[in-house]
Enzyme design. Structure first.
Site, PDB file in Angstrom:
ATOM      1  N   HIS A   1      -0.802  -0.108  15.650  1.00  0.00           N
ATOM      2  CA  HIS A   1      -1.319   0.660  15.030  1.00  0.00           C
ATOM      3  C   HIS A   1      -2.986   0.972  14.881  1.00  0.00           C
ATOM      4  O   HIS A   1      -3.111   2.323  13.686  1.00  0.00           O
ATOM      5  CB  HIS A   1      -0.520   1.292  13.851  1.00  0.00           C
ATOM      6  CG  HIS A   1      -1.219   0.367  12.313  1.00  0.00           C
ATOM      7  ND1 HIS A   1      -1.198   1.033  11.170  1.00  0.00           N
ATOM      8  CD2 HIS A   1      -0.858  -1.153  12.759  1.00  0.00           C
ATOM      9  CE1 HIS A   1      -1.001  -0.112  10.307  1.00  0.00           C
ATOM     10  NE2 HIS A   1      -1.029  -0.716  10.824  1.00  0.00           N
TER      11      HIS A   1
ATOM     12  N   GLU B   1      -6.273  -6.409  10.218  1.00  0.00           N
ATOM     13  CA  GLU B   1      -5.782  -5.723   8.972  1.00  0.00           C
ATOM     14  C   GLU B   1      -5.334  -7.146   8.224  1.00  0.00           C
ATOM     15  O   GLU B   1      -4.289  -8.023   8.958  1.00  0.00           O
ATOM     16  CB  GLU B   1      -3.959  -5.027   9.107  1.00  0.00           C
ATOM     17  CG  GLU B   1      -4.542  -4.265   7.740  1.00  0.00           C
ATOM     18  CD  GLU B   1      -2.891  -2.994   7.327  1.00  0.00           C
ATOM     19  OE1 GLU B   1      -2.087  -2.743   8.771  1.00  0.00           O
ATOM     20  OE2 GLU B   1      -2.899  -2.121   6.475  1.00  0.00           O
TER      21      GLU B   1
ATOM     22  N   ASP C   1       2.529  -6.120  14.296  1.00  0.00           N
ATOM     23  CA  ASP C   1       3.371  -5.657  13.839  1.00  0.00           C
ATOM     24  C   ASP C   1       4.362  -4.352  14.733  1.00  0.00           C
ATOM     25  O   ASP C   1       5.015  -4.607  13.857  1.00  0.00           O
ATOM     26  CB  ASP C   1       2.670  -3.861  12.906  1.00  0.00           C
ATOM     27  CG  ASP C   1       1.426  -4.413  11.629  1.00  0.00           C
ATOM     28  OD1 ASP C   1       1.733  -5.950  11.511  1.00  0.00           O
ATOM     29  OD2 ASP C   1       0.238  -4.152  11.932  1.00  0.00           O
TER      30      ASP C   1
ATOM     31  N   HIS D   1      -4.454  -8.570  15.256  1.00  0.00           N
ATOM     32  CA  HIS D   1      -5.001  -7.444  14.797  1.00  0.00           C
ATOM     33  C   HIS D   1      -5.718  -7.936  13.412  1.00  0.00           C
ATOM     34  O   HIS D   1      -5.199  -8.735  12.797  1.00  0.00           O
ATOM     35  CB  HIS D   1      -3.036  -7.175  14.160  1.00  0.00           C
ATOM     36  CG  HIS D   1      -3.187  -5.546  13.357  1.00  0.00           C
ATOM     37  ND1 HIS D   1      -4.048  -5.103  12.730  1.00  0.00           N
ATOM     38  CD2 HIS D   1      -2.067  -5.491  12.106  1.00  0.00           C
ATOM     39  CE1 HIS D   1      -4.163  -3.545  12.184  1.00  0.00           C
ATOM     40  NE2 HIS D   1      -2.905  -4.382  11.882  1.00  0.00           N
TER      41      HIS D   1
ATOM     42  N   ASP E   1      -3.663  -7.629   5.847  1.00  0.00           N
ATOM     43  CA  ASP E   1      -2.110  -8.806   5.354  1.00  0.00           C
ATOM     44  C   ASP E   1      -2.098  -9.442   6.431  1.00  0.00           C
ATOM     45  O   ASP E   1      -1.490 -10.347   6.424  1.00  0.00           O
ATOM     46  CB  ASP E   1      -0.615  -7.562   5.729  1.00  0.00           C
ATOM     47  CG  ASP E   1      -0.675  -6.509   6.618  1.00  0.00           C
ATOM     48  OD1 ASP E   1      -1.695  -6.342   7.355  1.00  0.00           O
ATOM     49  OD2 ASP E   1      -0.092  -6.507   7.251  1.00  0.00           O
TER      50      ASP E   1
ATOM     51  N   HIS F   1       1.405  -1.120   0.059  1.00  0.00           N
ATOM     52  CA  HIS F   1      -0.406   0.250  -0.171  1.00  0.00           C
ATOM     53  C   HIS F   1       0.442   1.391  -0.141  1.00  0.00           C
ATOM     54  O   HIS F   1       0.901   2.086   0.855  1.00  0.00           O
ATOM     55  CB  HIS F   1      -1.227   0.010   1.175  1.00  0.00           C
ATOM     56  CG  HIS F   1      -0.464  -0.010   2.164  1.00  0.00           C
ATOM     57  ND1 HIS F   1       0.506   0.365   3.216  1.00  0.00           N
ATOM     58  CD2 HIS F   1      -1.330  -1.154   3.928  1.00  0.00           C
ATOM     59  CE1 HIS F   1       0.583   0.353   4.535  1.00  0.00           C
ATOM     60  NE2 HIS F   1      -0.301  -1.240   4.572  1.00  0.00           N
TER      61      HIS F   1
HETATM   62 FE1  FEO Z   1      -1.120  -3.584  10.239  1.00  0.00          FE
HETATM   63 FE2  FEO Z   1       0.988  -5.335   9.174  1.00  0.00          FE
HETATM   64  O1  FEO Z   1      -0.511  -4.694   9.523  1.00  0.00           O
END
Ligand code: FEO
Length: 394
Positions: free
Chosen positions: A144, A79, A163, A77, A81, A23
């Site tokens: 984050h 997100e 992360d 997390h 990924d 990204h």
């Molecule tokens: Fe915040 Fe590696 O994803």
């Protein structure tokens, strides 16, 4: 494929050798998405991987256990990924409960149809005994994302840090002592600058919480696992999270027919006339946003220049400004400069951006019509010297 951290605890993740754009983050050394499997009285998967790597993760787990035997999937997390593969993983591990924060459940359910998933929502500090080992969940909101948490295994002094403390490096090695430390720290800094930097206050709180833990190994969700250089990475995070700038000036510019570049070089001469200042100069179309932000992360002053294109800064200079606005580096002083032909605009736009960033301009913006003449270049040198003097103020 798997790698043992401790007997019964293995890395089962995915190495993404070819990713170069994460990204907009330029991952020149590739990336990994780290998952871990704990085989105790209960079997626990710590985090998943991105969607396209689901099959690899499942194959890695199958090398060690039957998928039906997995009791818990800890999702630190949401997100994508890490959680992009959760749909496939949950479907293939039908007896597993998904362990996460309430916010994580909300985000997972925003990305994926979680109908029928068995969730176990954990509070900050909550523990879960899995046999010989106990998992402790430490909420780390905004490190984050709002959903984020760490998982700590006290019996092994092992922190799964999601992360946090990560680096984007694809490698066959899994541990920090298997790779040159300077490479790892360079990547950790790039990662911090581009992913974590705006959340320094939250990172500081997490470090405070981590200070009370005995840590022998930090297993992040990206890159190498820390087992030798833990004090080095913790000290770096402490320093970076303090958001302190250094005696450093960055000069960023875009140029069409070299006039703005000539001005940048004169500014550089002015900066370098003051001893004790570090200066990094980048033509913004010859560096990536990732490199520029890492360069600016610890700068105290920034000269931003652009040729005027259709009464505005160039698109690349504008992109740099937008990116830096989000990252909120502790730069305090600025200088705008640039060339124009028949219509001004770039320097005015950059000055307006400085105001938004709350950076003080050390001198009025320096402009050159067509080519900078001797008078303009002298102004550039003087302004560069002023920037350098400000860079020495702590
Ligand atoms: Fe915040 Fe590696 O994803």
């Amino acid at each position: 494929m798997h790698t043992q951290l401790f007997p019964g605890i293995d890395w089962v993740g995915f190495v993404d050798w070819n990713i170069r754009d994460f990204h907009s983050y330029n991952t020149e050394r590739g990336a990994t998405y780290n998952s871990y499997l704990i085989r105790d009285e209960k079997t626990v998967l710590i985090d998943a991987v991105k969607k396209v790597a689901a099959d690899t993760l499942l194959a890695n787990v199958r090398e060690l256990t039957d998928l039906e035997k997995v009791d818990y999937i800890v999702c630190n997390h949401a997100e994508q990924d890490h959680a992009g593969a959760m749909g496939q993983v949950v479907a293939m591990m039908p007896n597993a409960e998904v362990v996460c924060t309430a916010k994580c459940k909300e985000i997972l359910s925003g990305y994926t149809d979680t109908t029928g998933w068995k969730f176990k929502i954990v509070a900050n500090g909550e523990t879960l005994s899995i046999g010989e080992n106990t998992l402790t969940f430490i909420h780390t909101p905004m490190v984050h994302w709002p959903d984020s948490m760490f998982t700590y295994v006290a019996e092994k002094k092992l922190l799964f840090s999601m992360d946090g403390f990560g680096q984007h490096v694809a490698s066959s090695q899994r541990f920090d002592d298997e790779m040159p430390l300077d490479v790892l720290m360079e990547e950790a800094k790039i990662y911090y600058a581009n992913i974590v930097y705006p959340y320094g206050a939250q990172v500081a709180r997490v470090l405070e919480a981590a200070a009370g833990l005995e840590i022998a190994m930090i297993a992040p969700s990206h890159g190498l696992i820390w087992r030798k250089n833990i004090p080095t990475i913790l000290e770096a995070y402490k320093r970076w999270s303090a958001k302190k700038s250094e005696n450093k000036v960055v000069i960023f510019y875009d140029t069409m027919w070299e006039s703005t570049e000539i001005m940048a070089k004169a500014i550089y001469e002015g900066v370098m006339s003051v001893p004790g200042v570090v200066c990094e100069m980048h033509h913004v179309r010859k560096s990536t946003l990732t490199e520029l932000s890492t360069s600016a992360m610890d700068a105290r002053c920034c000269a931003m220049g652009s040729a005027t294109l259709n009464t505005l800064p160039t698109p690349t200079a504008a992109a740099v400004m937008t990116y830096m606005q989000g990252l909120r580096f502790p730069i305090r002083y600025g200088l705008s400069f640039g060339s124009f032909g028949w219509g001004k605009g770039a320097v005015e736009e950059i000055s307006a951006w400085f105001e938004k960033m709350q950076w003080t301009e050390v001198a009025p913006g320096v402009k050159a019509k067509w080519r900078p003449n001797a008078e303009v270049l002298q102004k550039c040198r003087e302004a560069g010297k002023l920037l350098a003097e400000k860079a020495l103020e702590d």
